[in-house]
Design a protein around this motif. Structure first.
Motif, PDB file in Angstrom:
ATOM      1  N   THR A  58       0.817  -1.216   0.000  1.00 18.55           N
ATOM      2  CA  THR A  58       0.000   0.000   0.000  1.00 18.55           C
ATOM      3  C   THR A  58       0.851   1.268   0.000  1.00 18.55           C
ATOM      4  O   THR A  58       0.317   2.359  -0.203  1.00 18.55           O
ATOM      5  N   GLU A  59       2.153   1.114   0.238  1.00 19.33           N
ATOM      6  CA  GLU A  59       3.054   2.279   0.243  1.00 19.33           C
ATOM      7  C   GLU A  59       3.835   2.421  -1.055  1.00 19.33           C
ATOM      8  O   GLU A  59       4.692   3.288  -1.176  1.00 19.33           O
ATOM      9  N   THR A  60       3.533   1.578  -2.027  1.00 19.56           N
ATOM     10  CA  THR A  60       4.176   1.667  -3.332  1.00 19.56           C
ATOM     11  C   THR A  60       3.109   1.807  -4.409  1.00 19.56           C
ATOM     12  O   THR A  60       1.928   1.535  -4.173  1.00 19.56           O
ATOM     13  N   GLY A  61       3.517   2.231  -5.589  1.00 20.98           N
ATOM     14  CA  GLY A  61       2.559   2.542  -6.632  1.00 20.98           C
ATOM     15  C   GLY A  61       2.649   1.616  -7.826  1.00 20.98           C
ATOM     16  O   GLY A  61       3.480   0.707  -7.887  1.00 20.98           O
ATOM     17  N   VAL A  62       1.776   1.880  -8.800  1.00 22.17           N
ATOM     18  CA  VAL A  62       1.778   1.167 -10.072  1.00 22.17           C
ATOM     19  C   VAL A  62       1.689   2.204 -11.186  1.00 22.17           C
ATOM     20  O   VAL A  62       1.060   3.252 -11.036  1.00 22.17           O
ATOM     21  N   ARG A  63       2.320   1.900 -12.295  1.00 23.50           N
ATOM     22  CA  ARG A  63       2.215   2.741 -13.495  1.00 23.50           C
ATOM     23  C   ARG A  63       1.374   1.949 -14.496  1.00 23.50           C
ATOM     24  O   ARG A  63       1.790   0.880 -14.954  1.00 23.50           O
ATOM     25  N   THR A  64       0.199   2.463 -14.838  1.00 25.48           N
ATOM     26  CA  THR A  64      -0.718   1.641 -15.619  1.00 25.48           C
ATOM     27  C   THR A  64      -1.665   2.478 -16.476  1.00 25.48           C
ATOM     28  O   THR A  64      -1.963   3.637 -16.152  1.00 25.48           O
ATOM     29  N   LYS A  65      -2.144   1.849 -17.549  1.00 24.81           N
ATOM     30  CA  LYS A  65      -3.237   2.388 -18.362  1.00 24.81           C
ATOM     31  C   LYS A  65      -4.500   1.554 -18.141  1.00 24.81           C
ATOM     32  O   LYS A  65      -5.521   1.787 -18.780  1.00 24.81           O
ATOM     33  N   ARG A  66      -4.451   0.590 -17.231  1.00 23.30           N
ATOM     34  CA  ARG A  66      -5.507  -0.403 -17.091  1.00 23.30           C
ATOM     35  C   ARG A  66      -6.356  -0.214 -15.839  1.00 23.30           C
ATOM     36  O   ARG A  66      -6.827  -1.181 -15.242  1.00 23.30           O
ATOM     37  N   LEU A  67      -6.597   1.018 -15.442  1.00 25.79           N
ATOM     38  CA  LEU A  67      -7.464   1.257 -14.292  1.00 25.79           C
ATOM     39  C   LEU A  67      -8.901   0.819 -14.576  1.00 25.79           C
ATOM     40  O   LEU A  67      -9.620   0.406 -13.667  1.00 25.79           O
ATOM     41  N   VAL A  68      -9.317   0.905 -15.835  1.00 25.21           N
ATOM     42  CA  VAL A  68     -10.687   0.513 -16.175  1.00 25.21           C
ATOM     43  C   VAL A  68     -10.906  -0.968 -15.875  1.00 25.21           C
ATOM     44  O   VAL A  68     -11.845  -1.344 -15.172  1.00 25.21           O
ATOM     45  N   SER A  69     -10.035  -1.824 -16.390  1.00 25.06           N
ATOM     46  CA  SER A  69     -10.230  -3.262 -16.207  1.00 25.06           C
ATOM     47  C   SER A  69     -10.087  -3.681 -14.747  1.00 25.06           C
ATOM     48  O   SER A  69     -10.849  -4.525 -14.257  1.00 25.06           O
ATOM     49  N   SER A  70      -9.117  -3.113 -14.037  1.00 26.78           N
ATOM     50  CA  SER A  70      -8.939  -3.497 -12.635  1.00 26.78           C
ATOM     51  C   SER A  70     -10.108  -3.005 -11.785  1.00 26.78           C
ATOM     52  O   SER A  70     -10.556  -3.706 -10.854  1.00 26.78           O
ATOM     53  N   THR A  71     -10.638  -1.825 -12.097  1.00 31.15           N
ATOM     54  CA  THR A  71     -11.813  -1.316 -11.369  1.00 31.15           C
ATOM     55  C   THR A  71     -13.052  -2.122 -11.714  1.00 31.15           C
ATOM     56  O   THR A  71     -13.866  -2.449 -10.839  1.00 31.15           O
ATOM     57  N   ALA A  72     -13.208  -2.463 -12.995  1.00 31.79           N
ATOM     58  CA  ALA A  72     -14.366  -3.250 -13.423  1.00 31.79           C
ATOM     59  C   ALA A  72     -14.388  -4.613 -12.738  1.00 31.79           C
ATOM     60  O   ALA A  72     -15.450  -5.121 -12.345  1.00 31.79           O
ATOM     61  N   GLU A  73     -13.223  -5.204 -12.571  1.00 33.22           N
ATOM     62  CA  GLU A  73     -13.138  -6.500 -11.886  1.00 33.22           C
ATOM     63  C   GLU A  73     -13.621  -6.387 -10.441  1.00 33.22           C
ATOM     64  O   GLU A  73     -14.362  -7.246  -9.946  1.00 33.22           O
ATOM     65  N   LEU A  74     -13.209  -5.309  -9.778  1.00 27.88           N
ATOM     66  CA  LEU A  74     -13.652  -5.100  -8.394  1.00 27.88           C
ATOM     67  C   LEU A  74     -15.154  -4.860  -8.329  1.00 27.88           C
ATOM     68  O   LEU A  74     -15.843  -5.395  -7.444  1.00 27.88           O
ATOM     69  N   LEU A  75     -15.676  -4.051  -9.248  1.00 31.45           N
ATOM     70  CA  LEU A  75     -17.104  -3.750  -9.248  1.00 31.45           C
ATOM     71  C   LEU A  75     -17.933  -5.011  -9.509  1.00 31.45           C
ATOM     72  O   LEU A  75     -18.998  -5.203  -8.918  1.00 31.45           O
ATOM     73  N   THR A  76     -17.460  -5.870 -10.403  1.00 26.75           N
ATOM     74  CA  THR A  76     -18.171  -7.109 -10.704  1.00 26.75           C
ATOM     75  C   THR A  76     -18.215  -8.014  -9.474  1.00 26.75           C
ATOM     76  O   THR A  76     -19.244  -8.645  -9.177  1.00 26.75           O
ATOM     77  N   LYS A  77     -17.114  -8.085  -8.745  1.00 27.56           N
ATOM     78  CA  LYS A  77     -17.081  -8.908  -7.535  1.00 27.56           C
ATOM     79  C   LYS A  77     -18.012  -8.346  -6.460  1.00 27.56           C
ATOM     80  O   LYS A  77     -18.668  -9.098  -5.728  1.00 27.56           O
ATOM     81  N   ARG A  78     -18.074  -7.033  -6.372  1.00 32.96           N
ATOM     82  CA  ARG A  78     -18.878  -6.407  -5.322  1.00 32.96           C
ATOM     83  C   ARG A  78     -20.374  -6.473  -5.624  1.00 32.96           C
ATOM     84  O   ARG A  78     -21.194  -6.740  -4.742  1.00 32.96           O
TER      85      ARG A  78
END
Length: 391
Positions: A58-78
């Protein structure tokens, strides 16, 4: 306060950082061609090690263009439902926050450097405003259907016009999602977001391109491969090719501005201390991964010089303006590095220096005082961190 790290690191046959045609990167320095490893390559190799040296995910980051897919995966699970619907909501959420998204590829228009919890925070935002975002997504899909036959120029104009201009409340949500006050690698290496400069972060660490201390000539390996299942009465290679490489002793330089790091991390002294230790250890161990499976150039630094100073900064690459020609490149490079440092120290004085610590596996550290020489890596790191925290 600034910590400066100077490393000499020799790699045998290697292609750690390739250019656009697959050759090891080079630069002309002092009138001679040198091997080069880009700063971006070294920074990535270092930040991937941060969690090995005391920082949490949680104290390190990611460099990505894929926030849509990772967020969509979380929303689908929820929430359940179709992932396509969740992806449309995530895209609408990012647009509402002021970011462009490629509809077909479901990617942001450029890499975002964010905390590892950004997808979760974006999912929270999407859930809170689900109905409004669903309406926005539906309206956009309907409008897209009407403009399918429009010219490319018209579509680009409409896309530009469609990019949201967030209100004050939405900007606050974006700031929460993009908050980097506890994301160490963003605090160290900075972030530029073209859509909103308020989210930019000025880097606390500067990293130089590594250059070879001597002249190099890139070479190539001609290889062949044989089909293991080929009949015994057939001969010849079943694949041939070439791989470019060189062999070089590199000078590496990086610095860390502790005051800026403290500012970026909002004065969290515990996190600053752990981040500083992680930075120092990770950069000592950082080795780019290019062609490592076929060349295994996994060589640690052999000479290390670390300087802790109140202000100012010295990149010591000019020690190698005249290429090293010694048979023992590490010994010759070490003598040139320390000699250049001592000459600068004599000329500019020691007033800004809080500490100097050096170590070498193979070379003599002539010219340094006995108290400036460490016998082990752990001793070197401990003494540097003590000097950096000394009042």
């Amino acid at each position: 306060m600034i910590i400066e790290l100077h490393l000499l690191q020799s790699f045998p046959v290697s292609n750690l950082n390739r250019d656009d045609v697959g050759q090891p990167k080079t630069v002309t320095f002092g009138g001679h061609l040198r091997g080069r490893i880009s700063s971006q390559s070294l920074k990535r190799a270092a930040r991937l090690l941060f969690q090995d040296y005391g920082l949490t995910a949680t104290e390190t980051g990611v460099r990505t263009k894929r926030l849509v897919s990772s967020t969509a995966e979380l929303l689908t699970k929820r929430r359940g439902g179709e992932e396509a619907e969740a992806a449309a909501i995530a895209q609408a959420g990012l647009r509402a926050l002021g970011f462009g998204v490629d509809d077909k590829k479901q990617l942001t228009q450029y890499l975002l450097f964010v905390g590892s919890t950004a997808a979760e925070l974006l999912a929270d935002y999407c859930e809170k405003d689900w109905d409004r975002l669903a309406s926005d997504a539906a309206a956009r899909a309907k409008a897209a259907a009407k403009t399918t036959k429009a010219s490319n120029g018209e579509r680009q104009a409409e896309e530009k016009q469609a990019k949201a201009k967030p209100d004050k409340q939405t900007l606050a949500e974006a700031a929460r999602i993009l908050d980097a006050s506890r994301v160490v690698d963003v605090a160290m290496f900075g972030r530029m977001i073209a859509d909103n400069k308020d989210f930019n972060v000025d880097a606390a660490s500067q990293v130089a391109h590594a250059i070879s201390t001597h002249a190099v000539v890139n070479e190539y390996d001609y290889y062949t491969a044989v089909d293991d299942l080929k009949p015994h009465d057939e001969s010849g290679a079943d694949m041939i090719g070439t791989v470019d490489f060189n062999a070089a002793c590199y000078y590496r330089y990086a610095n860390l501005h502790l005051d800026k790091l403290t500012e970026n991390l909002r004065g969290d002294t515990d996190l600053v201390g752990r981040a500083t230790s992680a930075w120092l250890n990770a950069f000592i161990d950082a080795v780019p991964g290019g062609k490592q499976n076929s060349m295994a150039a996994l060589n640690p630094p052999e000479t290390l010089l670390v300087v802790v100073r109140d202000r100012g900064a010295w990149n010591l690459a000019n020690a190698f303006l005249r290429p090293i020609q010694d048979t023992d490149l590490m010994d010759g490079s070490t003598r040139a590095l320390l000699g250049h440092f001592e000459r600068l120290r004599r000329f500019y004085g020691n007033d800004d220096l809080r500490g100097v610590v050096a170590a070498s596996v193979t070379a003599d550290l002539d010219g340094l005082a006995a108290h400036e020489v460490a016998q082990t890596r752990s001793d070197l790191v401990a003494r540097v961190l003590a000097a950096a925290t000394k009042d």
